[in-house]
Design a protein around this motif. Sequence first.
Motif, PDB file in Angstrom:
ATOM      1  N   ILE A 153       0.831  -1.208   0.000  1.00 37.36           N
ATOM      2  CA  ILE A 153       0.000   0.000   0.000  1.00 37.36           C
ATOM      3  C   ILE A 153       0.862   1.254   0.000  1.00 37.36           C
ATOM      4  O   ILE A 153       0.477   2.298  -0.531  1.00 37.36           O
ATOM      5  CB  ILE A 153      -0.949  -0.027   1.218  1.00 37.36           C
ATOM      6  CG1 ILE A 153      -1.990  -1.144   1.042  1.00 37.36           C
ATOM      7  CG2 ILE A 153      -1.634   1.316   1.429  1.00 37.36           C
ATOM      8  CD1 ILE A 153      -2.876  -1.353   2.266  1.00 37.36           C
ATOM      9  N   GLU A 154       2.068   1.155   0.578  1.00 38.37           N
ATOM     10  CA  GLU A 154       2.939   2.328   0.697  1.00 38.37           C
ATOM     11  C   GLU A 154       3.401   2.863  -0.656  1.00 38.37           C
ATOM     12  O   GLU A 154       3.884   4.000  -0.747  1.00 38.37           O
ATOM     13  CB  GLU A 154       4.147   1.979   1.564  1.00 38.37           C
ATOM     14  CG  GLU A 154       3.783   1.642   3.006  1.00 38.37           C
ATOM     15  CD  GLU A 154       4.989   1.383   3.880  1.00 38.37           C
ATOM     16  OE1 GLU A 154       6.122   1.725   3.441  1.00 38.37           O
ATOM     17  OE2 GLU A 154       4.824   0.858   4.987  1.00 38.37           O
ATOM     18  N   ALA A 155       3.253   2.064  -1.716  1.00 39.67           N
ATOM     19  CA  ALA A 155       3.612   2.554  -3.047  1.00 39.67           C
ATOM     20  C   ALA A 155       2.640   3.628  -3.530  1.00 39.67           C
ATOM     21  O   ALA A 155       2.958   4.409  -4.431  1.00 39.67           O
ATOM     22  CB  ALA A 155       3.648   1.401  -4.043  1.00 39.67           C
ATOM     23  N   VAL A 156       1.458   3.657  -2.920  1.00 44.63           N
ATOM     24  CA  VAL A 156       0.417   4.603  -3.333  1.00 44.63           C
ATOM     25  C   VAL A 156       0.440   5.785  -2.371  1.00 44.63           C
ATOM     26  O   VAL A 156      -0.449   5.974  -1.549  1.00 44.63           O
ATOM     27  CB  VAL A 156      -0.968   3.930  -3.354  1.00 44.63           C
ATOM     28  CG1 VAL A 156      -1.989   4.824  -4.055  1.00 44.63           C
ATOM     29  CG2 VAL A 156      -0.900   2.588  -4.049  1.00 44.63           C
ATOM     30  N   THR A 157       1.489   6.592  -2.448  1.00 51.48           N
ATOM     31  CA  THR A 157       1.656   7.738  -1.547  1.00 51.48           C
ATOM     32  C   THR A 157       2.141   8.946  -2.344  1.00 51.48           C
ATOM     33  O   THR A 157       2.462   8.846  -3.531  1.00 51.48           O
ATOM     34  CB  THR A 157       2.687   7.424  -0.446  1.00 51.48           C
ATOM     35  OG1 THR A 157       3.931   7.039  -1.062  1.00 51.48           O
ATOM     36  CG2 THR A 157       2.205   6.299   0.458  1.00 51.48           C
ATOM     37  N   ASP A 158       2.196  10.085  -1.669  1.00 49.42           N
ATOM     38  CA  ASP A 158       2.792  11.314  -2.229  1.00 49.42           C
ATOM     39  C   ASP A 158       2.110  11.772  -3.510  1.00 49.42           C
ATOM     40  O   ASP A 158       2.757  12.320  -4.407  1.00 49.42           O
ATOM     41  CB  ASP A 158       4.286  11.108  -2.490  1.00 49.42           C
ATOM     42  CG  ASP A 158       5.061  10.724  -1.234  1.00 49.42           C
ATOM     43  OD1 ASP A 158       4.688  11.214  -0.156  1.00 49.42           O
ATOM     44  OD2 ASP A 158       6.016   9.941  -1.335  1.00 49.42           O
ATOM     45  N   GLY A 159       0.812  11.543  -3.627  1.00 52.66           N
ATOM     46  CA  GLY A 159       0.086  12.029  -4.787  1.00 52.66           C
ATOM     47  C   GLY A 159       0.299  11.245  -6.062  1.00 52.66           C
ATOM     48  O   GLY A 159      -0.041  11.719  -7.157  1.00 52.66           O
ATOM     49  N   VAL A 160       0.857  10.047  -5.970  1.00 49.23           N
ATOM     50  CA  VAL A 160       1.065   9.207  -7.153  1.00 49.23           C
ATOM     51  C   VAL A 160      -0.286   8.939  -7.818  1.00 49.23           C
ATOM     52  O   VAL A 160      -1.253   8.566  -7.152  1.00 49.23           O
ATOM     53  CB  VAL A 160       1.740   7.882  -6.765  1.00 49.23           C
ATOM     54  CG1 VAL A 160       1.701   6.895  -7.926  1.00 49.23           C
ATOM     55  CG2 VAL A 160       3.176   8.120  -6.335  1.00 49.23           C
ATOM     56  N   ASP A 161      -0.371   9.153  -9.132  1.00 52.61           N
ATOM     57  CA  ASP A 161      -1.646   8.935  -9.818  1.00 52.61           C
ATOM     58  C   ASP A 161      -1.574   7.861 -10.901  1.00 52.61           C
ATOM     59  O   ASP A 161      -2.587   7.472 -11.472  1.00 52.61           O
ATOM     60  CB  ASP A 161      -2.189  10.242 -10.416  1.00 52.61           C
ATOM     61  CG  ASP A 161      -1.208  10.936 -11.347  1.00 52.61           C
ATOM     62  OD1 ASP A 161      -0.143  10.359 -11.636  1.00 52.61           O
ATOM     63  OD2 ASP A 161      -1.504  12.059 -11.789  1.00 52.61           O
ATOM     64  N   LEU A 162      -0.380   7.359 -11.202  1.00 54.95           N
ATOM     65  CA  LEU A 162      -0.211   6.225 -12.109  1.00 54.95           C
ATOM     66  C   LEU A 162       0.950   5.389 -11.601  1.00 54.95           C
ATOM     67  O   LEU A 162       2.055   5.901 -11.415  1.00 54.95           O
ATOM     68  CB  LEU A 162       0.078   6.709 -13.538  1.00 54.95           C
ATOM     69  CG  LEU A 162       0.416   5.605 -14.562  1.00 54.95           C
ATOM     70  CD1 LEU A 162      -0.786   4.703 -14.811  1.00 54.95           C
ATOM     71  CD2 LEU A 162       0.899   6.217 -15.873  1.00 54.95           C
ATOM     72  N   ILE A 163       0.692   4.118 -11.359  1.00 58.32           N
ATOM     73  CA  ILE A 163       1.721   3.220 -10.854  1.00 58.32           C
ATOM     74  C   ILE A 163       1.902   2.082 -11.851  1.00 58.32           C
ATOM     75  O   ILE A 163       0.963   1.334 -12.127  1.00 58.32           O
ATOM     76  CB  ILE A 163       1.359   2.639  -9.474  1.00 58.32           C
ATOM     77  CG1 ILE A 163       1.063   3.753  -8.480  1.00 58.32           C
ATOM     78  CG2 ILE A 163       2.497   1.765  -8.956  1.00 58.32           C
ATOM     79  CD1 ILE A 163       0.636   3.241  -7.125  1.00 58.32           C
ATOM     80  N   ALA A 164       3.087   1.974 -12.408  1.00 59.20           N
ATOM     81  CA  ALA A 164       3.433   0.870 -13.299  1.00 59.20           C
ATOM     82  C   ALA A 164       4.193  -0.157 -12.473  1.00 59.20           C
ATOM     83  O   ALA A 164       5.286   0.106 -11.988  1.00 59.20           O
ATOM     84  CB  ALA A 164       4.293   1.373 -14.458  1.00 59.20           C
ATOM     85  N   VAL A 165       3.583  -1.321 -12.283  1.00 55.57           N
ATOM     86  CA  VAL A 165       4.076  -2.307 -11.325  1.00 55.57           C
ATOM     87  C   VAL A 165       4.788  -3.452 -12.037  1.00 55.57           C
ATOM     88  O   VAL A 165       4.294  -3.999 -13.025  1.00 55.57           O
ATOM     89  CB  VAL A 165       2.902  -2.872 -10.495  1.00 55.57           C
ATOM     90  CG1 VAL A 165       3.366  -4.000  -9.598  1.00 55.57           C
ATOM     91  CG2 VAL A 165       2.277  -1.766  -9.656  1.00 55.57           C
ATOM     92  N   SER A 166       5.952  -3.812 -11.508  1.00 54.07           N
ATOM     93  CA  SER A 166       6.694  -4.949 -12.007  1.00 54.07           C
ATOM     94  C   SER A 166       7.343  -5.663 -10.831  1.00 54.07           C
ATOM     95  O   SER A 166       7.199  -5.233  -9.674  1.00 54.07           O
ATOM     96  CB  SER A 166       7.756  -4.506 -13.020  1.00 54.07           C
ATOM     97  OG  SER A 166       8.398  -5.618 -13.607  1.00 54.07           O
ATOM     98  N   SER A 167       8.040  -6.752 -11.117  1.00 52.81           N
ATOM     99  CA  SER A 167       8.685  -7.492 -10.033  1.00 52.81           C
ATOM    100  C   SER A 167       9.926  -8.192 -10.568  1.00 52.81           C
ATOM    101  O   SER A 167      10.127  -8.324 -11.770  1.00 52.81           O
ATOM    102  CB  SER A 167       7.724  -8.527  -9.440  1.00 52.81           C
ATOM    103  OG  SER A 167       7.443  -9.552 -10.383  1.00 52.81           O
ATOM    104  N   ILE A 168      10.753  -8.633  -9.652  1.00 58.41           N
ATOM    105  CA  ILE A 168      11.931  -9.430  -9.972  1.00 58.41           C
ATOM    106  C   ILE A 168      12.080 -10.468  -8.864  1.00 58.41           C
ATOM    107  O   ILE A 168      11.928 -10.149  -7.683  1.00 58.41           O
ATOM    108  CB  ILE A 168      13.204  -8.546 -10.083  1.00 58.41           C
ATOM    109  CG1 ILE A 168      14.442  -9.371 -10.376  1.00 58.41           C
ATOM    110  CG2 ILE A 168      13.398  -7.687  -8.857  1.00 58.41           C
ATOM    111  CD1 ILE A 168      14.535  -9.897 -11.760  1.00 58.41           C
ATOM    112  N   GLY A 169      12.330 -11.717  -9.243  1.00 61.18           N
ATOM    113  CA  GLY A 169      12.492 -12.748  -8.237  1.00 61.18           C
ATOM    114  C   GLY A 169      12.748 -14.099  -8.890  1.00 61.18           C
ATOM    115  O   GLY A 169      11.953 -14.536  -9.734  1.00 61.18           O
ATOM    116  N   VAL A 170      13.833 -14.743  -8.542  1.00 60.25           N
ATOM    117  CA  VAL A 170      14.150 -16.054  -9.084  1.00 60.25           C
ATOM    118  C   VAL A 170      13.147 -17.074  -8.544  1.00 60.25           C
ATOM    119  O   VAL A 170      12.974 -17.196  -7.328  1.00 60.25           O
ATOM    120  CB  VAL A 170      15.593 -16.447  -8.717  1.00 60.25           C
ATOM    121  CG1 VAL A 170      15.890 -17.876  -9.163  1.00 60.25           C
ATOM    122  CG2 VAL A 170      16.577 -15.473  -9.342  1.00 60.25           C
TER     123      VAL A 170
END
Length: 346
Positions: A153-170
Amino acid sequence: MATLSSFDSGLPFGDFRALIERLPPLDERAAARVRDDFGRIEKPKTSLGRIERLAGWLAASTGRPPAVRRPVVAIFAGNHGIARHDVSPRPVEATQRFVELATASGAGVNQVCAAHGLGLKLYDLALDLPTADFTMGAAMDERGCAATMAFGIEAVTDGVDLIAVSSIGVGASTAAAAISAAIFGGSGADWVGAGSGADAAMIGRKAETVDHALALHSGHLEDPLEVLRRLGGREFAAIAGTIIAARTQATILLEGFAATAAAAVLHRANPSALDHCLLAYVAATEPGHRQLAEKIGLTPLFDLGMGEGEGTGAALAAGMVKAAALIHSGMHAADTFEIVQKEQAR
């Protein structure tokens, strides 16, 4: 199909179950206004194609005229206990190396973010402590999974209005295949692929690992959040939390099999949970990714033949959405100016 409330136990997942069930609808009137705007502008019919629909989607998701003022690419990094089954040609240390490379602005995603004016956030989800091997037990306990969702949820802070989400993990593509099979059925062989370069023998081990997990957890797979904690990883849980939190504050772009599998968990819980989400592309090396995207109704924005892009595809898609908003605002302003001029000339 069982509903989330059927499983509400007062345990850590309780708040998330309630949030998923009560997601607000999109603002279709805002989207209609955008369609009307484009309809008034003199241009060849269908000349802008999906760009117009992107602008309308932005308006529907936010309830305001299309605009992207604070876009961010968020990459969640996690490691998986199932990596010990030799399901990936990359060593577990590759996850940490990518985080270090991106932190030093040396990854592909850094260059695309710079080109399109995007922020970049990297989340190290306890890389030195992989999740448990889900062929022997649950990958995470409920409290830990819920806490990681809350962290997302913390990624949605500081007035962010578009979040492009990705990940990395073996090991993440094997976990994504397991989640896909748990939700939509089939065996491991129906969902696994070459990923980051697995050969035929390794693909076979990936399928066996998925099948073993499905058999072990078979009594718990009707509850989508149980699927998430038993078969997913920390990056999956964090992305699920980000998607939920963004519903009232931002729009979401998804990149990769893992992010799409996390989204599929929410779709299983509430089919409207992904209305504010778009998919950047499907990984060319993961046939299961395309199949999963079709199952949950996400159409990729583009097809560049990319594998798991490690944020690069997410950033490219964010640039496209940002451009769609600017096209609408610029053309609408020009159209309004022309109308005013005509009125004044009368």
